[in-house]
Structures are given as C-alpha cells and as structure tokens.
Scaffold this active site. Structure first.
Site, PDB file in Angstrom:
ATOM      1  N   ASP A   1       0.860  -1.187   0.000  1.00 54.38           N
ATOM      2  CA  ASP A   1       0.000   0.000   0.000  1.00 54.38           C
ATOM      3  C   ASP A   1       0.893   1.233   0.000  1.00 54.38           C
ATOM      4  OD1 ASP A   1      -2.357   1.414   0.023  1.00 54.38           O
ATOM      5  OD2 ASP A   1      -2.646   1.281   2.178  1.00 54.38           O
TER       6      ASP A   1
ATOM      7  N   THR B   1     -13.076   0.963  -3.137  1.00 56.12           N
ATOM      8  CA  THR B   1     -12.365   1.359  -1.930  1.00 56.12           C
ATOM      9  C   THR B   1     -13.272   2.164  -0.994  1.00 56.12           C
ATOM     10  OG1 THR B   1     -10.308   2.376  -1.147  1.00 56.12           O
ATOM     11  CG2 THR B   1     -11.465   3.486  -2.961  1.00 56.12           C
TER      12      THR B   1
ATOM     13  N   GLU C   1      -6.379   5.238  -8.693  1.00 59.76           N
ATOM     14  CA  GLU C   1      -7.667   5.741  -8.227  1.00 59.76           C
ATOM     15  C   GLU C   1      -8.222   6.875  -9.085  1.00 59.76           C
ATOM     16  OE1 GLU C   1      -9.790   6.689  -3.944  1.00 59.76           O
ATOM     17  OE2 GLU C   1      -7.862   5.675  -4.115  1.00 59.76           O
TER      18      GLU C   1
ATOM     19  N   LYS D   1      -9.485   2.194  -9.057  1.00 56.24           N
ATOM     20  CA  LYS D   1     -10.038   2.345  -7.715  1.00 56.24           C
ATOM     21  C   LYS D   1     -11.141   3.395  -7.722  1.00 56.24           C
ATOM     22  CE  LYS D   1      -7.591   2.218  -3.914  1.00 56.24           C
ATOM     23  NZ  LYS D   1      -6.544   2.535  -2.906  1.00 56.24           N
TER      24      LYS D   1
ATOM     25  N   PHE E   1     -11.965  -1.390   4.664  1.00 63.31           N
ATOM     26  CA  PHE E   1     -10.998  -0.732   5.535  1.00 63.31           C
ATOM     27  C   PHE E   1     -11.109  -1.275   6.955  1.00 63.31           C
ATOM     28  CE2 PHE E   1      -9.621   3.448   3.377  1.00 63.31           C
ATOM     29  CZ  PHE E   1      -9.478   2.800   2.162  1.00 63.31           C
TER      30      PHE E   1
END
Length: 316
Positions: free
Chosen positions: A16, A154, A94, A130, A176
């Site tokens: 990440d 996400t 993203e 994303k 998350f």
C-alpha cells in the site's frame, strides 16, 4: 520463517504505497495507490522526472480536461507503470475522489486512465481502477466491468457496501480495517478492541465469509491497517494491502503465524442478499460509522488531490 513470508504462503500480499524502493524491498505481488500516496511519492526526489514528464505530456494533450488535471492523471499512470516494472501482478490507480457521486464522470475517467496505460504498453488486465464505494461508484464499476475494465472498490466500511459490490460483480473490494477501529476508539473509547474484538477485523471477516459462502468471485482485500495484529487476525484473506512500515514489522517477526480465514470454513449463516438503491442508501444512513468514514475518506482523498494539483500548478 518470518511472519511476512508466512503470510505470503496463505494470502496475496499487496504493498500500500507508491514508493518504488519500499516495493523493491518487500517484493509484494501487487501494489495499491491513492491520491494521498501519489502526493507523498511525488515529493520524493526520484519522482521529479516523472512530474516533469507528466507536465510535458499534458501540454501536448488535446482533450476537454485542464492541463493540471491531465498532468495529475499522467503522473498517477507513470508511477503505476514504474511500479509494474517491479511487481508481477496488479496496480490500483484511483479515480479522482471528487467524482465519487457522478457515475458517468467516473466511467469516463476510468476509460481515460486505462487508455493511458494502454498507450504506455500496459495491458488493462494488470490495472485495477479504484473507485469509492458509493452507490454511484458501484454502478460505474458495474458498467466498467462489463467492458472488461477491472475495478477496486475502496473506502468500504460496511456490509451493505460489500453486498452491492458483489452483486455488481466487481473484481475486488478494499474493506478498511484501521479506519473502522479509529471510529470506535473515538466514540467508544472504553471498549476492548484487541485481537478478534477489533471491529474492523470483524467487518472484513464477515464480508469474506459471506462471499465464500455464496460463491462470489469478487476478491476481498483488507486495507487500512493500524497494527500488525489486525493483519494477523485476517491471515488467509484473499489479499491484504499493507503499508511499508507494517511490512517491515512483519518481516522482523519470526514468531508463528496461523491462518484465520479460509474458504473451506466460511460460514456466516446470512442468506444471500440483493439491495436496491433505496435499500443501500437506507443501510448507509443507519450505519453512523460507515456514513461518517465514507464521507471523511472522500474528503481526505479530494483534499490530497487538490494539494497535488496545486503542486503541479506551481511547476508549470
């Protein structure tokens, strides 16, 4: 064997970060980026030539978007291309968080990013787009998946988001963990959130088991970890995307790591669900944590995107 190697035997480990050196060090299968990580990476000396190249490309670009917007997109793709030279698997790039409630604009931006990767010689099957797991984002992903553009949903904080993503047949979700824990610590500070009591761990475990129980193909990739204990509680999950600092901690730990999740033992006793838009919005409305964290996450990514644009503007 250290815990990172043990984890790699049961889970696909994803970095990440946008930091190429950290990726080289830990040798993950995949990598994920977002506006915050792109902004952080863009401040490293090694990335200054990519910024200059992105600006040069944008100045020659002939489309309806601004020079700064084009440069930011190019920078994200350029960093993705650099990372793909190191890893064997996938990169997640993203869409602008400010498009999170605009289905058509999200689709258009995703197509643009995929075309930019294609122009750079990268096959679309190595890229995950994303998108924030709003209702509009999920419906955009559904349309993109039908075109063969794979998506990573996400900012996913609750079960209803996961159900809607599975029903949309998206490639991957990023539920998350740490941000859920943050909310509970702030709002119910006297509770015990250790080990399996961690509400973020419990959320991902429920989603993973539900997907496996009902045969969904959507990949579950736990994200946003605050400590290695959360990662250990999700060992066996399809994928886990982990920051360089936590990867290093796992690498230094030589104690035993046991599998916690497996498709064979998945059982939630939850019947297969299908949510309408009204069902989804009501479920989000009733989940104070998820509603607050989704909105906060979008705002944070949007703010970092704006900061990145300001930095690009200063370089023009």
């Amino acid at each position: 064997m250290n815990k990172l190697d043990a984890l790699k035997d049961m889970t696909v480990v994803v970095a990440d970060t946008g930091d190429i050196e950290a990726i080289r060090q830990h040798q993950p299968a995949d990598a994920t980026t977002n506006p915050s990580l792109i902004l952080k990476a863009a401040q490293l000396d090694a990335y200054q030539p990519l910024i200059a190249g992105a600006i040069s490309w944008a100045k020659q670009c002939n489309n309806s978007e601004s020079l700064v917007s084009n440069a930011c997109d190019k920078l994200a793709v350029a960093i993705g291309c650099e990372i793909l030279q190191i890893i064997p698997g996938l990169i997640s790039t993203e869409v602008d968080a400010r498009l999170s409630f605009d289905r058509e604009a999200t689709i258009a931006k995703a197509r643009k990013l995929i075309q930019m990767y294609h122009d750079a010689g990268i096959d679309k099957d190595r890229v995950l787009i994303k998108i924030a797991a709003t209702w509009e984002g999920i419906q955009a992903a559904k349309a993109l998946e039908s075109e063969g553009i794979h998506c990573n949903l996400t900012l996913l904080f609750n079960f209803s988001q996961a159900v809607a993503c599975a029903e949309a047949d998206v490639t991957l979700i990023s539920p998350f963990v740490g941000r859920i824990l943050d909310w509970y610590k702030a709002n119910q500070p006297n509770e015990d959130y250790s080990g399996p009591r961690d509400p973020g761990v419990q959320s991902v475990t429920q989603i993973y088991n539900y997907y496996k129980q009902h045969g969904y193909n959507t990949v579950v990739m736990g994200a946003s970890f605050r400590n290695t204990g959360e990662i250990e509680q999700l060992a066996g999950c399809d994928k886990l995307t982990i920051s360089p600092d936590l990867l290093s901690q796992l690498q230094l730990d030589t104690s035993t790591l046991s599998r916690k999740l497996s498709a064979e033992n998945a059982d939630t006793n939850i019947e297969k669900l299908s949510l309408s838009e009204a069902d989804f919005r009501w479920a989000m409305n009733q989940d104070v944590m998820a509603a607050e964290k989704l909105a906060d996450g979008i705002r944070r990514f949007a703010a970092d995107q704006q900061t990145l644009e300001d930095m690009i503007q200063q370089n023009l």
